[in-house]
Structure formats: structure tokens, C-alpha cells
Design a protein around this motif. Structure first.
Motif, PDB file in Angstrom:
ATOM      1  N   HIS A  23     -38.467 -18.335  81.974  1.00 20.43           N
ATOM      2  CA  HIS A  23     -38.265 -18.299  80.583  1.00 20.43           C
ATOM      3  C   HIS A  23     -38.268 -19.597  79.896  1.00 20.43           C
ATOM      4  O   HIS A  23     -37.775 -20.797  80.218  1.00 20.43           O
ATOM      5  CB  HIS A  23     -37.179 -17.539  80.231  1.00 20.43           C
ATOM      6  CG  HIS A  23     -37.032 -16.089  80.727  1.00 20.43           C
ATOM      7  ND1 HIS A  23     -37.763 -15.114  80.026  1.00 20.43           N
ATOM      8  CD2 HIS A  23     -36.306 -15.756  81.466  1.00 20.43           C
ATOM      9  CE1 HIS A  23     -37.390 -14.111  80.759  1.00 20.43           C
ATOM     10  NE2 HIS A  23     -36.491 -14.358  81.688  1.00 20.43           N
ATOM     11  N   SER A  24     -38.928 -19.766  78.698  1.00 15.63           N
ATOM     12  CA  SER A  24     -38.564 -20.822  77.688  1.00 15.63           C
ATOM     13  C   SER A  24     -38.606 -20.292  76.195  1.00 15.63           C
ATOM     14  O   SER A  24     -39.167 -19.118  76.118  1.00 15.63           O
ATOM     15  CB  SER A  24     -39.533 -22.069  77.825  1.00 15.63           C
ATOM     16  OG  SER A  24     -40.932 -21.591  77.538  1.00 15.63           O
ATOM     17  N   VAL A  25     -38.204 -21.211  75.036  1.00 18.63           N
ATOM     18  CA  VAL A  25     -38.138 -20.536  73.930  1.00 18.63           C
ATOM     19  C   VAL A  25     -38.867 -21.680  73.021  1.00 18.63           C
ATOM     20  O   VAL A  25     -38.291 -22.696  73.108  1.00 18.63           O
ATOM     21  CB  VAL A  25     -36.815 -19.922  73.568  1.00 18.63           C
ATOM     22  CG1 VAL A  25     -36.898 -19.397  71.983  1.00 18.63           C
ATOM     23  CG2 VAL A  25     -36.321 -19.154  74.310  1.00 18.63           C
ATOM     24  N   ALA A  52     -29.034 -24.529  73.122  1.00 21.23           N
ATOM     25  CA  ALA A  52     -29.675 -23.527  73.542  1.00 21.23           C
ATOM     26  C   ALA A  52     -30.099 -23.172  75.263  1.00 21.23           C
ATOM     27  O   ALA A  52     -30.061 -22.043  75.270  1.00 21.23           O
ATOM     28  CB  ALA A  52     -31.063 -23.568  72.811  1.00 21.23           C
ATOM     29  N   PHE A  53     -30.405 -24.340  75.831  1.00 23.33           N
ATOM     30  CA  PHE A  53     -30.768 -24.417  76.983  1.00 23.33           C
ATOM     31  C   PHE A  53     -29.428 -23.706  77.832  1.00 23.33           C
ATOM     32  O   PHE A  53     -29.660 -22.602  78.759  1.00 23.33           O
ATOM     33  CB  PHE A  53     -30.896 -25.542  77.503  1.00 23.33           C
ATOM     34  CG  PHE A  53     -30.984 -25.716  78.954  1.00 23.33           C
ATOM     35  CD1 PHE A  53     -32.161 -25.135  79.948  1.00 23.33           C
ATOM     36  CD2 PHE A  53     -30.082 -26.364  79.917  1.00 23.33           C
ATOM     37  CE1 PHE A  53     -32.378 -25.112  81.163  1.00 23.33           C
ATOM     38  CE2 PHE A  53     -30.094 -26.357  81.332  1.00 23.33           C
ATOM     39  CZ  PHE A  53     -31.411 -25.764  81.830  1.00 23.33           C
ATOM     40  N   SER A  78     -34.493  -9.193  80.560  1.00 27.64           N
ATOM     41  CA  SER A  78     -34.223 -10.656  80.836  1.00 27.64           C
ATOM     42  C   SER A  78     -34.152 -11.319  79.663  1.00 27.64           C
ATOM     43  O   SER A  78     -33.304 -12.307  79.230  1.00 27.64           O
ATOM     44  CB  SER A  78     -35.325 -11.340  81.892  1.00 27.64           C
ATOM     45  OG  SER A  78     -34.796 -12.300  82.327  1.00 27.64           O
ATOM     46  N   LEU A  79     -34.986 -11.220  78.713  1.00 24.45           N
ATOM     47  CA  LEU A  79     -35.181 -11.691  77.145  1.00 24.45           C
ATOM     48  C   LEU A  79     -33.890 -11.429  76.566  1.00 24.45           C
ATOM     49  O   LEU A  79     -33.288 -12.122  75.682  1.00 24.45           O
ATOM     50  CB  LEU A  79     -36.391 -11.403  76.738  1.00 24.45           C
ATOM     51  CG  LEU A  79     -37.725 -12.125  77.023  1.00 24.45           C
ATOM     52  CD1 LEU A  79     -38.831 -11.392  76.336  1.00 24.45           C
ATOM     53  CD2 LEU A  79     -37.585 -13.704  76.786  1.00 24.45           C
ATOM     54  N   ALA A  80     -33.562  -9.954  76.451  1.00 27.57           N
ATOM     55  CA  ALA A  80     -32.730  -9.512  75.670  1.00 27.57           C
ATOM     56  C   ALA A  80     -31.154 -10.268  76.138  1.00 27.57           C
ATOM     57  O   ALA A  80     -30.379 -10.605  75.369  1.00 27.57           O
ATOM     58  CB  ALA A  80     -32.354  -8.229  75.964  1.00 27.57           C
ATOM     59  N   LEU A 113     -28.015 -17.022  73.317  1.00 28.15           N
ATOM     60  CA  LEU A 113     -28.276 -17.635  72.098  1.00 28.15           C
ATOM     61  C   LEU A 113     -27.341 -17.461  71.085  1.00 28.15           C
ATOM     62  O   LEU A 113     -26.936 -18.399  70.285  1.00 28.15           O
ATOM     63  CB  LEU A 113     -29.651 -17.733  72.152  1.00 28.15           C
ATOM     64  CG  LEU A 113     -30.789 -18.418  72.919  1.00 28.15           C
ATOM     65  CD1 LEU A 113     -32.180 -17.963  72.570  1.00 28.15           C
ATOM     66  CD2 LEU A 113     -30.559 -19.813  73.114  1.00 28.15           C
ATOM     67  N   VAL A 114     -27.214 -16.249  70.362  1.00 28.51           N
ATOM     68  CA  VAL A 114     -26.775 -15.841  69.352  1.00 28.51           C
ATOM     69  C   VAL A 114     -25.166 -15.878  69.274  1.00 28.51           C
ATOM     70  O   VAL A 114     -24.852 -16.150  68.372  1.00 28.51           O
ATOM     71  CB  VAL A 114     -27.247 -14.597  68.647  1.00 28.51           C
ATOM     72  CG1 VAL A 114     -28.879 -14.656  68.484  1.00 28.51           C
ATOM     73  CG2 VAL A 114     -26.988 -13.434  69.782  1.00 28.51           C
TER      74      VAL A 114
END
Length: 452
Positions: free
Chosen positions: A265-267, A287-288, A367-369, A375-376
Motif C-alpha cells: 500500500h501507498s497513498v 501519515a506513514f 486492508s485499505l479501510a 489516517l483519519v
């Protein structure tokens, strides 16, 4: 060619060049990741922009039974409206005629996305990122076994026979000779992938007997999940051409490593295109850390989607190539969350918990969730684990039943995925577990029949 074929991706157009299209397979993914839909003559497909399937396909268990998940309206099986996503059109090169597959979007009759449809679940999670100005990027790895044909479930699964006339051997990780043993299958996988327009980043031999890993290039989560959905069928068809089976079970052979679907994953920032895991000087960002913290905090509740069957939990065995906890570390393959060696612009987080038996849409969505919630909510991770993480405390649920309890209790995760999806998924999985409990295993007959 009719007008609709002009919307096709370049690979699909090349496949049809100078040929007459015979058939179109209109498909969607059900909860396990099986392709459901209809096949029709190309001439009929050209005349209609949509077709219909009952919503009950999302209530079916892996055995073909039905879970009582219809909701307040009762089991009336209303139709969903399916419209083609032409960007997903791809060849079915193993068929006897000229056939295309097209993934369809599933909508309710009021036009809203069907909440139980796995592709819609992933799209929903991605949209949460977009609303924050973030673009999630994933790079999946697919592990699977090529095994001898097994037509009797009472028989143990065995390694396939290689071209040398000997069964595929274990403990041959990264061996080119081992890959050569089933080279004809690999050749067909390459050929099918090329015809379908898929780019393989690499193929390697893993540690199990006949176990192979295929890496895909990083990119958009929905597109990559579509590719894995297609790849599973592609690989199975290539194996059948050579008198063997391809299996994506998490743990098909006793004593051998399980098969994972590791996800990197990266964003990126949607305005600047910069990786938000790296700062101006290449340093690791808040964020990381928060993404890792989200995985550590919410992944126990998400395991039910990453490990969806009773067999899935046989993979999480200490010292057996699968994580047993949510420790994180840099370049450490014993941890559940690994940070690979990379330049700052490619800094990423690898989730090593997902099994290859998961639905790719749902595994990536979960996984993204989890990372999004980190993050939030600005969740700080634990300290980096140094050393062998198998020495740390186990943190992965030991079975599907306990994993579902954690999933049912996580309102935050269910809200991201969609409450209606979460309700249906849990009911279907509980029904599968009840079905499993009705089966008496050889272990029980061997050790309990005369001893208890």
C-alpha cells in the motif's frame, strides 16, 4: 465492428483484430469471488446495454447453500441492474471460439450501487480516500499451488507431476529449475495474460511443493482487484490444459506453507501526486505511521474478510511463512506488517495477513479501510519490532468464528464497507461455518472413534 466495440481496451481490440466475436460473458463477482453472470451471443450483447440477475447470488455460501440474509423484505430475489464496464473487457483465450469477458456494475432498481457487491464495496472505500484528496495505490502478490488432479475429496491433495516425471518438490524457494518443472503451465499463463492485456511483474517459485508467486505492477485498487479476479480463472484454465489443478486455498497441503495475497500500500496526494508516506526530505511522515497504526488497530476485525474460510486459519502457524501477529518492521518478513526497502517516493506498507483464498475486492477493501481509519484517527503504531516476530504474542484470531465476532463488533469498519454488506457477509459466513460443523473429519475418526 459495432459501435460498442470501439469502447474496448486496446488489448481486447487486438485480440479481435480480423476475427468475428462469437460470445460475450457478462460477469460480476459474488462474495467468494466466483464469476457469476450470463453468456450470450455477441449479436445479442450489442443490442442491450444492461441485463438482470437476482440479488440472491450474494446470499449463497461456498457450498451452494443459501443463507437467510435477505433482510426485512424477505426472500423475494429482486433483480439487480447490471451495466457493462467496458474498461474491463478482456479476452477469454482458453475458449474454443472468440469470447470476451466484461465485468458489470451492479445497481439497485433505484440506481444506487448494490451494497453487497464486492466491487462496489471496494469502490466505496476508495471514494472515502478521494474525498480526503488521497489516491490509494496497491501492488498485490498472488501465491497459489499447482497440484495433481484431485477428483475425490477424501484423498489428500498432492503436488503435481513435473516434466521430469517426479512430483514437484518443496523447499525450493526461488529455484528456476523448480519453475521449469511446470514450465508449460507457466507459458500458458504468460500467453493468456498477454492476450488479456495484463502485465506480470514477475513469477517465482515459493517454498511449497508446486507453489508459485505472481507479482503485479502497482496501480489503482479497483483495476488491480479486477485483474486478480480475472487471473484466478486464467490460472485455473492454464493448469487444466496440462492435467493439473491450480488451487488458491490458503492451506491446501498439510505440512507445506500456506498461500498469501500480500498487498503493498501507498497513498498519493491527488493534487501533487506525491507519496504522503514521505516528506520533503524523504523522511517518514505522520501519515506513514498512522496508516500502520490503523492496520494494527482494525485488522483483527478485518481478518474475517482476509481469511474467509475455516481453512484460512491453518495458514497462521508460527515459523511457517505466515504472520501470527500485527507487529510491524522494516524489511522483516516475520511481521504481519512489513515496510520493504524502497526509495522515499516508493515508500509503502505491505500487509502480509491476507490469504489467497480471499475475494480480492474484499481483501483489498478491508486492508485499505483499516489504513484509512488510522489516517483519519491519527493512530500511532507500536514501536517497530526488531528481530523474529514469531517470538512475540499471537494477535491473529485462531478461527473464523472468533474473527466474525470481532468483525460484528467493529462499527467503524462496517460503516466504511457498508452496514448492509457487513450484515449479509456475516450471516453468509456464519452459515458456512455451521455447514462445516456438520462434516466429521478423518482426524476425529482416527483419534476419537475408539478413544473417548
Amino acid at each position: 465492428m459495432s459501435d460498442w466495440t470501439e469502447k474496448l481496451p486496446a488489448a481486447a481490440r487486438r485480440y479481435l483484430e480480423g476475427r468475428r466475436l462469437d460470445e460475450v460473458e457478462c460477469i460480476i463477482s459474488d462474495l467468494p469471488g466466483i464469476a457469476r453472470g450470463k453468456a450470450m451471443p455477441a449479436s445479442k450483447f450489442a443490442k442491450q446495454g444492461r441485463f438482470y440477475l437476482p440479488n440472491s447470488i450474494f446470499f449463497q455460501t461456498i457450498t451452494g447453500d443459501w443463507a437467510q440474509a435477505a433482510g426485512e423484505g424477505g426472500y423475494t430475489e429482486p433483480d439487480m441492474i447490471l451495466t457493462p464496464d467496458y474498461t474491463t473487457a478482456t479476452a477469454a483465450p482458453w475458449t474454443a471460439d472468440w469470447t470476451l469477458q466484461v465485468i458489470h456494475d451492479a445497481a439497485l432498481q433505484n440506481g444506487e450501487p448494490v451494497p453487497m457487491a464486492p466491487r462496489n464495496v471496494l469502490k466505496r472505500v476508495v471514494e472515502f480516500y478521494h474525498k480526503r484528496g488521497w489516491k490509494p495505490v496497491v501492488a498485490p502478490e498472488m501465491e497459489f499451488y499447482l497440484v495433481a488432479r484431485n477428483i475425490d475429496p477424501a484423498h489428500e491433495i498432492e503436488p503435481m507431476m513435473g516434466r521430469s516425471g517426479r512430483p514437484a518438490a518443496a523447499r525450493q524457494a526461488y529455484s528456476m529449475s523448480a519453475v521449469d518443472e511446470y514450465g508449460p503451465v507457466i507459458d500458458d499463463i504468460y500467453d493468456f495474460a498477454e492476450a488479456q492485456g495484463f502485465e506480470i511483474d514477475g513469477i517465482t517459485q515459493e517454498g511449497g511443493a508446486g507453489q508459485v508467486e505472481i507479482n503485479l505492477r502497482h496501480g489503482d485498487p479497483v483495476r488491480l482487484a479486477d485483474e486478480i479476479f480475472y487471473f484466478k480463472r486464467l490460472i485455473r484454465e492454464a493448469a487444466l490444459r496440462h492435467d493439473c489443478f491450480a488451487t488458491f486455498m490458503a492451506k491446501p497441503i498439510e505440512g507445506e506453507p500456506g498461500s498469501a495475497m500480500h498487498v503493498h500500500h501507498s497513498v498519493t496526494d491527488m493534487e501533487t501526486g506525491q507519496n504522503i508516506f514521505s516528506g520533503p526530505d524523504g523522511e517518514e511522515t505522520d501519515a506513514f505511521r498512522h496508516f500502520i497504526g490503523g492496520l494494527q488497530t482494525y485488522m483483527p476485525a478485518g481478518i474475517a474478510l482476509l481469511a474467509p474460510y475455516v481453512n484460512s486459519y491453518r495458514r497462521y502457524v508460527k515459523d511457517h511463512a505466515a504472520p501470527i501477529n500485527l507487529a510491524w518492521g522494516r524489511d522483516n518478513r516475520t511481521t504481519g506488517i512489513r515496510v520493504p526497502i524502497a526509495e522515499p517516493e516508493a515508500r509503502r506498507v505491505e500487509n502480509r495477513l491476507a490469504g489467497m483464498d480471499c475475494n480480492p475486492y474484499l481483501g483489498i477493501a478491508a486492508s485499505l479501510a483499516c489504513g484509512y481509519l488510522g489516517l483519519v484517527e491519527k493512530i500511532e503504531p507500536t514501536a517497530e519490532y526488531i528481530g523474529d516476530a514469531y517470538d512475540a504474542e499471537e494477535e491473529v484470531p485462531r478461527g473464523l468464528f472468533s474473527a466474525l465476532d470481532l468483525f460484528d463488533a467493529s462499527e467503524e469498519l462496517q460503516e466504511l464497507l457498508h452496514p448492509d454488506f457487513a450484515r449479509v457477509y456475516s450471516i453468509v459466513k456464519q452459515a458456512e461455518y455451521d455447514e462445516f460443523l456438520q462434516v466429521i473429519s478423518p482426524w476425529e475418526r482416527e483419534h476419537l472413534l475408539l478413544n473417548v
